[in-house]
Design an enzyme around this catalytic site. Sequence first.
Site, PDB file in Angstrom:
ATOM      1  N   ARG A 178       0.979  -1.060   0.195  1.00 47.62           N
ATOM      2  CA  ARG A 178       0.209  -0.234   0.086  1.00 47.62           C
ATOM      3  C   ARG A 178       1.478   1.025  -0.065  1.00 47.62           C
ATOM      4  O   ARG A 178       1.926   1.313   0.239  1.00 47.62           O
ATOM      5  CB  ARG A 178      -0.420  -0.250   1.232  1.00 47.62           C
ATOM      6  CG  ARG A 178      -2.177  -0.807   0.950  1.00 47.62           C
ATOM      7  CD  ARG A 178      -3.132  -0.319  -0.061  1.00 47.62           C
ATOM      8  NE  ARG A 178      -4.198  -1.323  -0.214  1.00 47.62           N
ATOM      9  CZ  ARG A 178      -3.701  -2.207  -0.635  1.00 47.62           C
ATOM     10  NH1 ARG A 178      -3.318  -2.502  -1.550  1.00 47.62           N
ATOM     11  NH2 ARG A 178      -5.364  -3.345  -0.474  1.00 47.62           N
ATOM     12  N   GLU A 215      -3.904   7.001  -4.723  1.00 49.25           N
ATOM     13  CA  GLU A 215      -4.458   6.903  -6.144  1.00 49.25           C
ATOM     14  C   GLU A 215      -5.427   7.321  -6.692  1.00 49.25           C
ATOM     15  O   GLU A 215      -6.696   7.929  -4.879  1.00 49.25           O
ATOM     16  CB  GLU A 215      -4.739   5.639  -5.404  1.00 49.25           C
ATOM     17  CG  GLU A 215      -3.361   5.083  -5.148  1.00 49.25           C
ATOM     18  CD  GLU A 215      -3.498   3.242  -4.564  1.00 49.25           C
ATOM     19  OE1 GLU A 215      -3.911   2.546  -4.970  1.00 49.25           O
ATOM     20  OE2 GLU A 215      -2.528   3.197  -4.272  1.00 49.25           O
ATOM     21  N   HIS A 233      -1.809   0.539  -9.823  1.00 48.24           N
ATOM     22  CA  HIS A 233      -2.420  -0.312  -8.678  1.00 48.24           C
ATOM     23  C   HIS A 233      -2.746  -1.724  -9.796  1.00 48.24           C
ATOM     24  O   HIS A 233      -3.715  -1.483  -9.515  1.00 48.24           O
ATOM     25  CB  HIS A 233      -3.086   0.447  -7.938  1.00 48.24           C
ATOM     26  CG  HIS A 233      -3.621  -0.850  -6.571  1.00 48.24           C
ATOM     27  ND1 HIS A 233      -3.751  -0.177  -5.336  1.00 48.24           N
ATOM     28  CD2 HIS A 233      -3.799  -2.091  -6.318  1.00 48.24           C
ATOM     29  CE1 HIS A 233      -3.854  -1.026  -4.483  1.00 48.24           C
ATOM     30  NE2 HIS A 233      -4.214  -1.737  -5.102  1.00 48.24           N
TER      31      HIS A 233
HETATM   32  P1  NDP Z   1      -0.979 -11.848   4.946  1.00 49.83           P
HETATM   33  O1  NDP Z   1      -2.324 -11.343   5.853  1.00 49.83           O
HETATM   34  O2  NDP Z   1      -1.140 -13.423   4.101  1.00 49.83           O
HETATM   35  O3  NDP Z   1      -0.030 -11.864   5.098  1.00 49.83           O
HETATM   36  C1  NDP Z   1       0.485 -10.588   5.468  1.00 49.83           C
HETATM   37  C2  NDP Z   1       1.960  -9.696   6.006  1.00 49.83           C
HETATM   38  O4  NDP Z   1       2.614  -9.148   6.726  1.00 49.83           O
HETATM   39  C3  NDP Z   1       2.512 -11.462   7.480  1.00 49.83           C
HETATM   40  O5  NDP Z   1       3.773 -12.041   7.083  1.00 49.83           O
HETATM   41  C4  NDP Z   1       2.774 -10.443   8.716  1.00 49.83           C
HETATM   42  O6  NDP Z   1       2.887 -11.023   9.426  1.00 49.83           O
HETATM   43  C5  NDP Z   1       3.072  -8.955   8.043  1.00 49.83           C
HETATM   44  N1  NDP Z   1       2.606  -7.665   8.571  1.00 49.83           N
HETATM   45  C6  NDP Z   1       2.304  -7.340   8.846  1.00 49.83           C
HETATM   46  N2  NDP Z   1       1.284  -6.413   9.803  1.00 49.83           N
HETATM   47  C7  NDP Z   1       3.294  -6.120   9.127  1.00 49.83           C
HETATM   48  C8  NDP Z   1       3.956  -4.958  10.301  1.00 49.83           C
HETATM   49  N3  NDP Z   1       3.197  -3.984  10.638  1.00 49.83           N
HETATM   50  N4  NDP Z   1       5.073  -4.618   9.916  1.00 49.83           N
HETATM   51  C9  NDP Z   1       6.052  -6.206   9.348  1.00 49.83           C
HETATM   52  N5  NDP Z   1       5.170  -6.847   8.945  1.00 49.83           N
HETATM   53  C10 NDP Z   1       3.803  -6.802   8.918  1.00 49.83           C
HETATM   54  O7  NDP Z   1      -1.611 -11.096   3.381  1.00 49.83           O
HETATM   55  P2  NDP Z   1      -1.759 -11.194   1.993  1.00 49.83           P
HETATM   56  O8  NDP Z   1       0.333 -11.511   1.279  1.00 49.83           O
HETATM   57  O9  NDP Z   1      -2.771 -11.464   1.224  1.00 49.83           O
HETATM   58  O10 NDP Z   1      -1.453  -9.453   1.699  1.00 49.83           O
HETATM   59  C11 NDP Z   1      -0.561  -9.047   1.662  1.00 49.83           C
HETATM   60  C12 NDP Z   1      -0.775  -7.317   1.318  1.00 49.83           C
HETATM   61  O11 NDP Z   1      -0.439  -6.529   0.100  1.00 49.83           O
HETATM   62  C13 NDP Z   1      -2.264  -6.649   1.687  1.00 49.83           C
HETATM   63  O12 NDP Z   1      -2.803  -6.394   3.039  1.00 49.83           O
HETATM   64  C14 NDP Z   1      -2.771  -5.560   0.941  1.00 49.83           C
HETATM   65  O13 NDP Z   1      -2.413  -4.052   1.397  1.00 49.83           O
HETATM   66  C15 NDP Z   1      -1.765  -6.306  -0.226  1.00 49.83           C
HETATM   67  N6  NDP Z   1      -2.167  -6.636  -1.686  1.00 49.83           N
HETATM   68  C16 NDP Z   1      -1.531  -5.710  -3.002  1.00 49.83           C
HETATM   69  C17 NDP Z   1      -2.391  -5.636  -4.028  1.00 49.83           C
HETATM   70  C18 NDP Z   1      -1.952  -4.607  -5.107  1.00 49.83           C
HETATM   71  O14 NDP Z   1      -2.582  -4.982  -5.846  1.00 49.83           O
HETATM   72  N7  NDP Z   1      -0.319  -4.016  -5.525  1.00 49.83           N
HETATM   73  C19 NDP Z   1      -2.574  -6.628  -3.709  1.00 49.83           C
HETATM   74  C20 NDP Z   1      -3.369  -7.778  -2.889  1.00 49.83           C
HETATM   75  C21 NDP Z   1      -2.520  -7.452  -1.846  1.00 49.83           C
HETATM   76  P3  NDP Z   1       3.023 -11.054  11.027  1.00 49.83           P
HETATM   77  O15 NDP Z   1       2.218 -10.059  11.472  1.00 49.83           O
HETATM   78  O16 NDP Z   1       3.790 -11.612  11.320  1.00 49.83           O
HETATM   79  O17 NDP Z   1       3.803  -8.978  11.046  1.00 49.83           O
END
Ligand code: NDP
Length: 318
Positions: free
Chosen positions: A231, A260, A278
């Site tokens: 994001r 955006e 995006h």
């Molecule tokens: P998941 O929930 O499977 O994974 C999220 C990961 O982020 C986990 O490993 C989590 O680990 C980590 N994380 C969360 N908060 C933090 C933090 N504060 N610091 C460091 N690491 C963190 O999500 P997905 O893989 O399914 O999707 C991830 C993101 O990708 C979505 O939320 C979305 O914003 C973005 N996305 C973008 C797209 C695009 O079109 N560009 C399309 C799809 C998704 P932990 O909790 O241990 O910190």
Amino acid sequence: TSARPKLLLTGPIMEAVVERQLEQHFTLLGPDNFEAIIAAEGAEIRGLATKGKMRVDGALMDRLPNLEIVSNFGVGYDTVDAAAAAERKIIVTNTPDVLNEEVADLAVGLLLATVRELPQADAYVRAGKWLKGPYPLSATLRDRKVGIVGMGRIGKAIAKRLEAFGLPIVYHTRRAQPDVPFQHYDNLIAMAKDVDTLVLILPGGAATRNLVNAEVLEALGPRGILVNVARGTVVDEPALLKALQDKTILAAGLDVFVDEPRVPEAFFALNNVVLLPHAGSATHHTREGMGQLVVDNLVSWFAGKGPVTPVGETPWPK
Ligand code: NDP
């Protein structure tokens, strides 16, 4: 009350196939005349389907006192206040997994495009400049070490691809995952110092705002490549702009931005950035899969079978 639950849309509906299915099960309201609809029949609205920018916060939920479920188009749901929903016993669903491979493909494509300057090279050919001499040599993936920020569903799909490329991989998340074979860093700055390539794939929202700031970019260093498919809010955008202008890092590939579709125009003047609108999940195939999951969550909920893919904040099973 009518047999078909009333469903409010916050924006234009996704794919035609999704709209047709929703019409079969629900009375669709909005997105036109959104405010007037809420004023007139807010208490009758039981479901909300949302996509993109509109904030679905506690104040909006309070105007929909019989709202049961918010079905979000997208795996990222930073526009929905899922904690406020949980307080009000409102279910929130998203669209995980169906987009993992698509977004991972895009992330790797954007990384390659950024490192090898593919859009710039294409523009060079189109402008007839090749006739006057070869395009300058570019940076390479070959000597890189990649730090992935976020190792969830999509992060793992990206890692799998980069492993096949023969690149060393490490990652930063809040919690180490014992089943993940890569080195984990608790500290993002420490990781940025040890790698030259950062790929961001973690949720947006308050907890991750400006996580990648000037200090992280400085630590990444002059060979540094930043790819953001997470994001826009995860990166301090003005700090990134400055780091690209000053060559504090080498280049960036950005699929997402703070406001955006408004991309700061200063980026357009830079030759060391690749800009995408995006596009992570933006294919017919995957958008259809996401739309189907939006429908499935709503239909399942109103059939009394519970949500299919509730988000973490939603207490389910109850
Ligand atoms: P998941 O929930 O499977 O994974 C999220 C990961 O982020 C986990 O490993 C989590 O680990 C980590 N994380 C969360 N908060 C933090 C933090 N504060 N610091 C460091 N690491 C963190 O999500 P997905 O893989 O399914 O999707 C991830 C993101 O990708 C979505 O939320 C979305 O914003 C973005 N996305 C973008 C797209 C695009 O079109 N560009 C399309 C799809 C998704 P932990 O909790 O241990 O910190």
